[in-house]
Write an enzyme that holds these catalytic residues in place. Structure first.
Site, PDB file in Angstrom:
ATOM      1  N   LYS A  83       0.853  -1.196   0.000  1.00 17.74           N
ATOM      2  CA  LYS A  83       0.000   0.000   0.000  1.00 17.74           C
ATOM      3  C   LYS A  83       0.885   1.241   0.000  1.00 17.74           C
ATOM      4  O   LYS A  83       1.828   1.337   0.796  1.00 17.74           O
ATOM      5  CB  LYS A  83      -0.876   0.001   1.260  1.00 17.74           C
TER       6      LYS A  83
HETATM    7  O1  G3P Z   1      -7.704   1.090   5.653  1.00 15.36           O
HETATM    8  C1  G3P Z   1      -8.077   2.050   4.724  1.00 15.36           C
HETATM    9  C2  G3P Z   1      -9.411   2.651   5.051  1.00 15.36           C
HETATM   10  O2  G3P Z   1     -10.413   1.669   4.946  1.00 15.36           O
HETATM   11  C3  G3P Z   1      -9.457   3.287   6.406  1.00 15.36           C
HETATM   12  O3  G3P Z   1     -10.631   3.993   6.493  1.00 15.36           O
HETATM   13  O4  G3P Z   1     -11.640   6.108   7.295  1.00 15.36           O
HETATM   14  O5  G3P Z   1     -12.052   3.970   8.528  1.00 15.36           O
HETATM   15  O6  G3P Z   1      -9.802   5.040   8.650  1.00 15.36           O
HETATM   16  P1  G3P Z   1     -11.051   4.806   7.819  1.00 15.36           P
END
Ligand code: G3P
Length: 222
Positions: A83
């Site tokens: 990533k």
């Molecule tokens: O891991 C990437 C993404 O899914 C993280 O999203 O906004 O829940 O931190 P968030």
């Protein structure tokens, strides 16, 4: 649509893997930090738990640093997807890594134009963060839909990986707009199986069945 679990928690990932419907895992530095465990051993263990792709993120933000880290992370397991943040140095590094056959996931994507850069760099996945767009009053699913449409128009091979999912409705919407993958926090994942009418219907089936069996038994007993 492929379903990934967005977590670095080994217990969550084990439970999700046992469901029989999970195709992979995504992690990020915050999820790894939350577990407080060693990064490389965590990624290796996740690869042992789940058969599919496992995204593991670099920390470097410069071209050479990203390349060095990406090659080290990719060597952890053949199913690791590196990533990389969707910044100019990250896109440049992914263009190089793609030439080396290293699978990549350009993450922290918030616009169609960023997604196009990811596809042009040859990223394996691009991760639009729909929840964080919603958080600032934008329509994350609308951005996701436009990315899917543009990728279909030009036949881009990069897979659209809907991320930053906040609730089951995001999963439904991602499926409706044709995301290739959706990565889901474990708490949201568990909700996808449930509906109150299913529970009520099953309870009624079992109640009727057992009542009938009891009546037959009582009848037989005279
Ligand atoms: O891991 C990437 C993404 O899914 C993280 O999203 O906004 O829940 O931190 P968030």
């Amino acid at each position: 649509m492929e379903i990934f679990i967005d977590s670095a928690n080994l217990d969550e990932i084990r439970q999700a893997a046992e469901s029989g419907v999970v195709d992979g895992v995504t992690t990020n530095p915050s999820l790894i930090a939350r577990e407080g465990a060693d990064f490389e051993s965590t990624i290796r263990e996740i690869c042992r738990i789940v058969d599919g792709p496992v995204s593991a993120e670099v920390i470097a933000t410069d071209y050479q640093g990203i390349l060095e880290e990406a090659r080290r992370i990719a060597a952890l397991d053949e199913r690791v997807v590196v990533k990389v943040p969707l910044i100019p140095e990250g896109v440049r590094a992914v263009a190089t890594l793609s030439q080396e056959g290293i699978k990549t996931n350009l993450t922290l994507c918030f616009s169609v134009n960023q997604a196009i850069m990811a596809a042009k760099a040859g990223a394996t996945y691009v991760s639009p963060f729909i929840g964080r767009l919603d958080d600032i009053g934008m329509d994350g699913v609308a951005v996701l839909e436009e990315i899917v449409e543009v990728f279909a128009t030009y036949g881009f091979e990069t897979k659209v990986l809907a991320a930053s999912v906040r609730h089951p409705e995001h999963v439904r919407q991602a499926a409706l707009v044709g995301a290739d993958v959706v990565t889901i926090p474990f708490g949201v994942f568990r909700k996808l199986f449930s509906h109150p009418l299913t529970d009520q219907g099953l309870e009624k089936f079992l109640e009727d069945w057992h009542r009938a069996r009891l009546e037959v038994k009582e009848g037989a007993g005279g």
